[in-house]
Design a protein around this motif. Structure first.
Motif, mmCIF file in Angstrom:
data_model
loop_
_atom_site.group_PDB
_atom_site.id
_atom_site.type_symbol
_atom_site.label_atom_id
_atom_site.label_comp_id
_atom_site.label_asym_id
_atom_site.label_seq_id
_atom_site.Cartn_x
_atom_site.Cartn_y
_atom_site.Cartn_z
ATOM 1 N N CYS A 1 47.333 45.950 50.072
ATOM 2 C CA CYS A 1 46.831 46.693 48.923
ATOM 3 C C CYS A 1 47.827 47.794 48.616
ATOM 4 O O CYS A 1 47.974 48.738 49.404
ATOM 5 C CB CYS A 1 45.449 47.277 49.217
ATOM 6 N N SER B 1 47.004 41.714 47.429
ATOM 7 C CA SER B 1 47.768 40.480 47.513
ATOM 8 C C SER B 1 47.608 39.907 48.914
ATOM 9 O O SER B 1 47.119 40.583 49.816
ATOM 10 C CB SER B 1 49.246 40.714 47.193
ATOM 11 N N GLN C 1 45.624 53.447 41.076
ATOM 12 C CA GLN C 1 45.637 52.013 40.831
ATOM 13 C C GLN C 1 45.821 51.273 42.153
ATOM 14 O O GLN C 1 46.627 51.683 42.991
ATOM 15 C CB GLN C 1 46.752 51.625 39.869
ATOM 16 N N GLY D 1 40.503 47.579 43.529
ATOM 17 C CA GLY D 1 41.484 46.611 43.098
ATOM 18 C C GLY D 1 40.813 45.430 42.426
ATOM 19 O O GLY D 1 39.585 45.377 42.283
ATOM 20 N N GLN D 2 41.615 44.465 42.011
ATOM 21 C CA GLN D 2 41.099 43.316 41.269
ATOM 22 C C GLN D 2 40.529 42.226 42.163
ATOM 23 O O GLN D 2 39.822 41.341 41.681
ATOM 24 C CB GLN D 2 42.213 42.730 40.393
ATOM 25 N N VAL E 1 46.287 47.309 43.900
ATOM 26 C CA VAL E 1 46.601 45.905 43.657
ATOM 27 C C VAL E 1 46.629 45.166 44.983
ATOM 28 O O VAL E 1 47.464 45.453 45.847
ATOM 29 C CB VAL E 1 47.950 45.736 42.936
ATOM 30 N N THR F 1 41.234 39.601 45.836
ATOM 31 C CA THR F 1 42.056 38.455 46.198
ATOM 32 C C THR F 1 41.191 37.475 46.983
ATOM 33 O O THR F 1 40.426 37.863 47.857
ATOM 34 C CB THR F 1 43.303 38.893 47.002
#
Length: 122
Positions: free
Chosen positions: A22, A7, A3, A113-114, A5, A116
């Motif tokens: 990340c 930011s 996973q 990741g999603q 993520v 940013t």
């Protein structure tokens, strides 16, 4: 499963700086490759910077000398330090990872990741 993520995105003036992070979780093998990609409106996704498990790096020509990719293995975190930002750097930035250490800037990563948002105004 891995996973990721991201930011640290935001809005800055041209010439400013941002640092993206990340955070990776799940199984992290001894050999791997991680990278930052970006996609601007109406444009193809492009590789920005990559680093493998030995610390080898590769940068897109458009960001060389301005961006620096790094990793903190103890924290399982990937970073992208972006300096001297330009309006053309505006894009959604994605963190990517794969167990194939040779990928570098190839758009073949299995984990993403999603994203940013980074916005650079003139």
């Amino acid at each position: 499963q891995v996973q990721l993520v991201e930011s640290g995105g935001g809005s800055v003036q041209a010439g400013g700086s941002l640092r993206l992070s990340c955070a990776a979780s799940g199984y992290i093998p001894s050999t791997y490759c991680m990278a930052w990609f970006r996609q601007a409106p109406g444009k193809e996704r492009e590789g920005v910077a990559a680093i493998d498990s030995d610390g080898n790096t590769r940068y897109a020509e458009s960001v060389k000398g301005r961006f620096t990719i790094s990793q903190d293995n103890a924290k399982n975190t990937l970073y992208l330090q972006m300096n001297s930002l330009k309006p053309e750097d505006t894009a959604i930035y994605y963190c990517a990872a794969d167990y194939r250490w040779w990928l570098l800037l190839r758009d073949e990563y299995n984990y993403w990741g999603q994203g940013t948002q980074v916005t650079v105004s003139s």
